[in-house]
Design an enzyme around this catalytic site. Structure first.
Site, PDB file in Angstrom:
ATOM      1  N   HIS A  15       2.573  -5.819   5.175  1.00 49.10           N
ATOM      2  CA  HIS A  15       2.792  -5.519   3.737  1.00 49.10           C
ATOM      3  C   HIS A  15       3.594  -4.222   3.641  1.00 49.10           C
ATOM      4  O   HIS A  15       3.063  -3.132   3.855  1.00 49.10           O
ATOM      5  CB  HIS A  15       1.456  -5.356   3.001  1.00 49.10           C
ATOM      6  CG  HIS A  15       1.625  -5.115   1.520  1.00 49.10           C
ATOM      7  ND1 HIS A  15       0.994  -5.889   0.576  1.00 49.10           N
ATOM      8  CD2 HIS A  15       2.344  -4.204   0.833  1.00 49.10           C
ATOM      9  CE1 HIS A  15       1.320  -5.449  -0.634  1.00 49.10           C
ATOM     10  NE2 HIS A  15       2.138  -4.423  -0.510  1.00 49.10           N
ATOM     11  N   HIS A  17       6.968  -2.029   1.536  1.00 51.16           N
ATOM     12  CA  HIS A  17       8.031  -1.866   0.537  1.00 51.16           C
ATOM     13  C   HIS A  17       9.176  -1.087   1.173  1.00 51.16           C
ATOM     14  O   HIS A  17       8.987   0.064   1.585  1.00 51.16           O
ATOM     15  CB  HIS A  17       7.513  -1.103  -0.682  1.00 51.16           C
ATOM     16  CG  HIS A  17       6.385  -1.808  -1.370  1.00 51.16           C
ATOM     17  ND1 HIS A  17       6.583  -2.708  -2.389  1.00 51.16           N
ATOM     18  CD2 HIS A  17       5.052  -1.777  -1.141  1.00 51.16           C
ATOM     19  CE1 HIS A  17       5.413  -3.191  -2.778  1.00 51.16           C
ATOM     20  NE2 HIS A  17       4.461  -2.647  -2.032  1.00 51.16           N
ATOM     21  N   LEU A  18      10.351  -1.702   1.244  1.00 49.42           N
ATOM     22  CA  LEU A  18      11.518  -1.018   1.820  1.00 49.42           C
ATOM     23  C   LEU A  18      12.521  -0.568   0.762  1.00 49.42           C
ATOM     24  O   LEU A  18      13.452   0.164   1.076  1.00 49.42           O
ATOM     25  CB  LEU A  18      12.235  -1.925   2.826  1.00 49.42           C
ATOM     26  CG  LEU A  18      11.583  -2.102   4.194  1.00 49.42           C
ATOM     27  CD1 LEU A  18      12.428  -3.021   5.065  1.00 49.42           C
ATOM     28  CD2 LEU A  18      11.362  -0.761   4.888  1.00 49.42           C
ATOM     29  N   ARG A  19      12.356  -1.064  -0.490  1.00 53.40           N
ATOM     30  CA  ARG A  19      13.307  -0.719  -1.563  1.00 53.40           C
ATOM     31  C   ARG A  19      14.724  -1.176  -1.186  1.00 53.40           C
ATOM     32  O   ARG A  19      14.911  -2.078  -0.404  1.00 53.40           O
ATOM     33  CB  ARG A  19      13.290   0.784  -1.896  1.00 53.40           C
ATOM     34  CG  ARG A  19      11.911   1.410  -2.052  1.00 53.40           C
ATOM     35  CD  ARG A  19      11.070   0.765  -3.119  1.00 53.40           C
ATOM     36  NE  ARG A  19       9.897   1.576  -3.411  1.00 53.40           N
ATOM     37  CZ  ARG A  19       8.751   1.086  -3.880  1.00 53.40           C
ATOM     38  NH1 ARG A  19       8.612  -0.215  -4.118  1.00 53.40           N
ATOM     39  NH2 ARG A  19       7.742   1.897  -4.138  1.00 53.40           N
ATOM     40  N   ASN A  43       9.353  -6.721  -4.753  1.00 52.67           N
ATOM     41  CA  ASN A  43       9.338  -6.113  -6.095  1.00 52.67           C
ATOM     42  C   ASN A  43      10.466  -5.105  -6.286  1.00 52.67           C
ATOM     43  O   ASN A  43      10.248  -3.964  -6.680  1.00 52.67           O
ATOM     44  CB  ASN A  43       7.970  -5.484  -6.406  1.00 52.67           C
ATOM     45  CG  ASN A  43       7.614  -4.313  -5.498  1.00 52.67           C
ATOM     46  OD1 ASN A  43       8.053  -4.244  -4.353  1.00 52.67           O
ATOM     47  ND2 ASN A  43       6.804  -3.393  -5.998  1.00 52.67           N
ATOM     48  N   LYS A 101       4.844 -13.816  -3.235  1.00 47.48           N
ATOM     49  CA  LYS A 101       3.947 -12.756  -3.691  1.00 47.48           C
ATOM     50  C   LYS A 101       3.588 -12.924  -5.152  1.00 47.48           C
ATOM     51  O   LYS A 101       4.466 -13.049  -6.013  1.00 47.48           O
ATOM     52  CB  LYS A 101       4.633 -11.394  -3.485  1.00 47.48           C
ATOM     53  CG  LYS A 101       3.838 -10.195  -3.970  1.00 47.48           C
ATOM     54  CD  LYS A 101       2.629  -9.915  -3.081  1.00 47.48           C
ATOM     55  CE  LYS A 101       1.713  -8.857  -3.683  1.00 47.48           C
ATOM     56  NZ  LYS A 101       2.032  -7.509  -3.255  1.00 47.48           N
ATOM     57  N   HIS A 138      -1.564  -9.601  -5.087  1.00 45.77           N
ATOM     58  CA  HIS A 138      -2.007  -8.294  -5.573  1.00 45.77           C
ATOM     59  C   HIS A 138      -3.218  -8.604  -6.444  1.00 45.77           C
ATOM     60  O   HIS A 138      -3.086  -9.086  -7.556  1.00 45.77           O
ATOM     61  CB  HIS A 138      -0.902  -7.602  -6.376  1.00 45.77           C
ATOM     62  CG  HIS A 138      -1.313  -6.235  -6.840  1.00 45.77           C
ATOM     63  ND1 HIS A 138      -0.783  -5.082  -6.328  1.00 45.77           N
ATOM     64  CD2 HIS A 138      -2.245  -5.845  -7.736  1.00 45.77           C
ATOM     65  CE1 HIS A 138      -1.368  -4.037  -6.891  1.00 45.77           C
ATOM     66  NE2 HIS A 138      -2.261  -4.479  -7.759  1.00 45.77           N
ATOM     67  N   HIS A 176      -3.848  -5.507   0.557  1.00 49.87           N
ATOM     68  CA  HIS A 176      -4.385  -4.156   0.370  1.00 49.87           C
ATOM     69  C   HIS A 176      -5.753  -4.154  -0.313  1.00 49.87           C
ATOM     70  O   HIS A 176      -5.909  -3.582  -1.393  1.00 49.87           O
ATOM     71  CB  HIS A 176      -3.399  -3.229  -0.356  1.00 49.87           C
ATOM     72  CG  HIS A 176      -2.684  -3.808  -1.550  1.00 49.87           C
ATOM     73  ND1 HIS A 176      -3.334  -4.431  -2.588  1.00 49.87           N
ATOM     74  CD2 HIS A 176      -1.371  -3.838  -1.866  1.00 49.87           C
ATOM     75  CE1 HIS A 176      -2.437  -4.800  -3.480  1.00 49.87           C
ATOM     76  NE2 HIS A 176      -1.252  -4.467  -3.064  1.00 49.87           N
ATOM     77  N   LEU A 221      -1.739   1.842  -6.013  1.00 54.42           N
ATOM     78  CA  LEU A 221      -2.482   0.723  -6.604  1.00 54.42           C
ATOM     79  C   LEU A 221      -2.667  -0.357  -5.557  1.00 54.42           C
ATOM     80  O   LEU A 221      -1.721  -0.651  -4.833  1.00 54.42           O
ATOM     81  CB  LEU A 221      -1.733   0.177  -7.826  1.00 54.42           C
ATOM     82  CG  LEU A 221      -1.816   1.088  -9.052  1.00 54.42           C
ATOM     83  CD1 LEU A 221      -0.862   0.615 -10.144  1.00 54.42           C
ATOM     84  CD2 LEU A 221      -3.253   1.151  -9.598  1.00 54.42           C
ATOM     85  N   ASP A 249       1.366  -1.152   3.086  1.00 59.03           N
ATOM     86  CA  ASP A 249       1.736  -0.926   1.687  1.00 59.03           C
ATOM     87  C   ASP A 249       2.504   0.382   1.530  1.00 59.03           C
ATOM     88  O   ASP A 249       2.469   1.002   0.463  1.00 59.03           O
ATOM     89  CB  ASP A 249       0.510  -0.958   0.765  1.00 59.03           C
ATOM     90  CG  ASP A 249       0.895  -1.133  -0.697  1.00 59.03           C
ATOM     91  OD1 ASP A 249       2.033  -1.540  -0.974  1.00 59.03           O
ATOM     92  OD2 ASP A 249       0.044  -0.839  -1.558  1.00 59.03           O
ATOM     93  N   HIS A 253       8.524   6.477  -3.354  1.00 62.56           N
ATOM     94  CA  HIS A 253       9.081   6.806  -4.666  1.00 62.56           C
ATOM     95  C   HIS A 253       9.686   8.190  -4.555  1.00 62.56           C
ATOM     96  O   HIS A 253       9.168   9.041  -3.814  1.00 62.56           O
ATOM     97  CB  HIS A 253       7.987   6.855  -5.738  1.00 62.56           C
ATOM     98  CG  HIS A 253       7.395   5.531  -6.070  1.00 62.56           C
ATOM     99  ND1 HIS A 253       7.965   4.662  -6.975  1.00 62.56           N
ATOM    100  CD2 HIS A 253       6.292   4.913  -5.604  1.00 62.56           C
ATOM    101  CE1 HIS A 253       7.218   3.568  -7.066  1.00 62.56           C
ATOM    102  NE2 HIS A 253       6.198   3.682  -6.237  1.00 62.56           N
ATOM    103  N   ALA A 265       2.835   4.751  -8.982  1.00 59.32           N
ATOM    104  CA  ALA A 265       1.871   4.411  -7.933  1.00 59.32           C
ATOM    105  C   ALA A 265       2.621   4.083  -6.655  1.00 59.32           C
ATOM    106  O   ALA A 265       3.599   3.335  -6.686  1.00 59.32           O
ATOM    107  CB  ALA A 265       1.038   3.214  -8.367  1.00 59.32           C
TER     108      ALA A 265
HETATM  109  C1  NCD Z   1       3.689  -0.459  -4.842  1.00 60.23           C
HETATM  110  C2  NCD Z   1       5.122  -0.051  -5.148  1.00 60.23           C
HETATM  111  O1  NCD Z   1       5.375   1.130  -5.393  1.00 60.23           O
HETATM  112  O2  NCD Z   1       6.010  -0.914  -5.117  1.00 60.23           O
HETATM  113  N1  NCD Z   1       2.823   0.592  -5.268  1.00 60.23           N
HETATM  114  C3  NCD Z   1       1.566   0.811  -4.828  1.00 60.23           C
HETATM  115  O3  NCD Z   1       0.906   1.715  -5.365  1.00 60.23           O
HETATM  116  N2  NCD Z   1       1.029   0.100  -3.870  1.00 60.23           N
HETATM  117  C4  NCD Z   1       3.378  -1.743  -5.494  1.00 60.23           C
HETATM  118  C5  NCD Z   1       2.105  -2.396  -5.008  1.00 60.23           C
HETATM  119  O4  NCD Z   1       2.010  -2.845  -3.856  1.00 60.23           O
HETATM  120  O5  NCD Z   1       1.151  -2.458  -5.793  1.00 60.23           O
HETATM  121 ZN    ZN Z   2       2.514  -3.151  -2.063  1.00 66.37          ZN
END
Ligand code: NCD
Ligand code: ZN
Length: 351
Positions: A15, A17-19, A43, A101, A138, A176, A221, A249, A253, A265
């Site tokens: 899990h 996030h690479l943006r 996302n 997802k 989620h 998560h 989150l 996760d 940011h 988050a």
């Molecule tokens: C994630 C995000 O920033 O994309 N944020 C987080 O707090 N985990 C989104 C997610 O997995 O809920």
């Molecule tokens: Zn996530």
């Protein structure tokens, strides 16, 4: 005597996030140093809802990796109220798409296009069950009257349990997880359900959000929970039960978006993720079970081969920097200016 070094089958992150753009270029190398593969969250803004978009995003990720990297991004689609059974059929055929997802609309970062009512996503979900394409959830309800700290448990009762009853063939990863209720549910379920657990939910309880003042960099989150839940997660992760596996996760940011009157988050942990899991397993006296959790059980659940190579971690305390550059912005990494107990050997890392 504590172990001074451990060698594991190269782990995977189930899990992540690479943006995109400058953030992608900053964060992807950290994951690629440690992990063989990662399940890439869809996302983005706008979200990755179609197979073609997932393929294009995969291309951008490969471009952002160091030349010698053999890291493999495992792509996912973002489920919406309008995801068609045909798109699911295309995804099930696509070699690089591994899951879909479910974000309840409004649950977290970039979830505005998520599912407003699970009934609306049923044609897609039925097709996923038929074609054995895993659903990643989620697991939080979003209704205003449900307390922030109860949203996972209510999701289990109202959404997840009924969904599994209705679609018993659906393979599900409960992402998560943060509560003893989720641990108990996954353990007791007769369905094909696994769960990922993050380093922050294993290492911190909700006091970390308020230690000496408000701590926006500890906000993610689902939000950190009370100590009883953290202990249940550690017990699950270190138990050797193959339903529980690694998913960081890691969610970068820019600093200004976290340190804001409405802070985002997400906790960035990719620079020290496997190192932090080693801390958890060491503290629990279960270092010999880290490899199953980090390197075996996720691949087995997804029906993918385990990685061939290995990584070695040394017991060598170090301090992550206060910030990392991220394009025009900066990123505040987890444990910034504090100590991490385990470290990758010098030749394997940038930091
Ligand atoms: C994630 C995000 O920033 O994309 N944020 C987080 O707090 N985990 C989104 C997610 O997995 O809920
Ligand atoms: Zn996530």
């Amino acid at each position: 005597m504590p172990a001074m070094q451990i060698t594991l089958t190269r782990p995977d992150d189930w899990h992540l996030h690479l943006r995109d753009g400058a953030a992608l270029a900053t964060v992807a190398p950290f994951t690629a140093e440690r992990f063989g593969r990662a399940i890439i969250m869809p996302n983005l803004n706008p979200p990755v809802t179609a197979v073609d978009e997932a393929e294009a995003y995969r291309g951008r990720i490969l471009q952002a990796l160091p030349d010698n990297s053999d890291f493999e991004p495992l792509m996912t689609l973002y489920l919406t109220d309008r995801t068609s059974a045909d798109e699911i059929a295309r995804a099930a055929e696509a070699p690089h798409v591994h899951a879909v997802k479910l974000y309840p609309a409004g649950a977290t970062t970039n979830s505005e296009s998520g599912v407003t009512d699970i009934a609306r996503a049923m044609p897609a979900l039925e097709k996923m069950a038929e074609l054995d394409l895993p659903l990643l959830v989620h697991g939080e309800v979003t209704r205003a009257e449900i307390d922030m700290f109860d949203r996972e448990q209510v999701f289990i009762e109202e959404v997840l349990a009924p969904l599994l009853e209705r679609l018993p063939a659906l393979r599900v990863v409960f992402e998560h997880i943060t509560t003893a209720a989720a641990v108990d549910f996954v353990r007791a379920s007769s369905h094909r359900i696994g769960a990922t657990i993050t380093p922050q939910h294993l290492l911190y309880n909700r006091n970390a959000l308020f230690s000496g003042g408000l701590r926006p960099h500890m906000f993610c989150l689902p939000v950190l929970k009370r100590e009883r839940h953290r202990a249940a997660l550690v017990e699950a992760a270190t138990s050797g039960n193959p339903r529980f596996f690694l998913g960081t996760d890691s969610a970068p940011h820019p600093r200004h978006a976290k340190e804001s009157d409405c802070g985002c988050a997400g906790i960035f942990s990719a620079h020290c993720a496997i190192e932090l899991y080693a801390e958890v397993f060491e503290q629990a006296g279960a270092l010999e079970r880290l490899e199953g959790f980090a390197s075996h059980f996720g691949a087995d659940f997804y029906g993918l081969p385990r990685n061939q190579g290995t990584i070695t971690l040394r017991r060598e305390p170090w301090q992550p920097p206060a910030t990392l550059p991220m394009g025009e912005d900066t990123l505040v990494p987890l444990r910034a200016g504090e100590t991490v107990a385990w470290r990758l050997p010098r030749e394997a890392r940038a930091l």
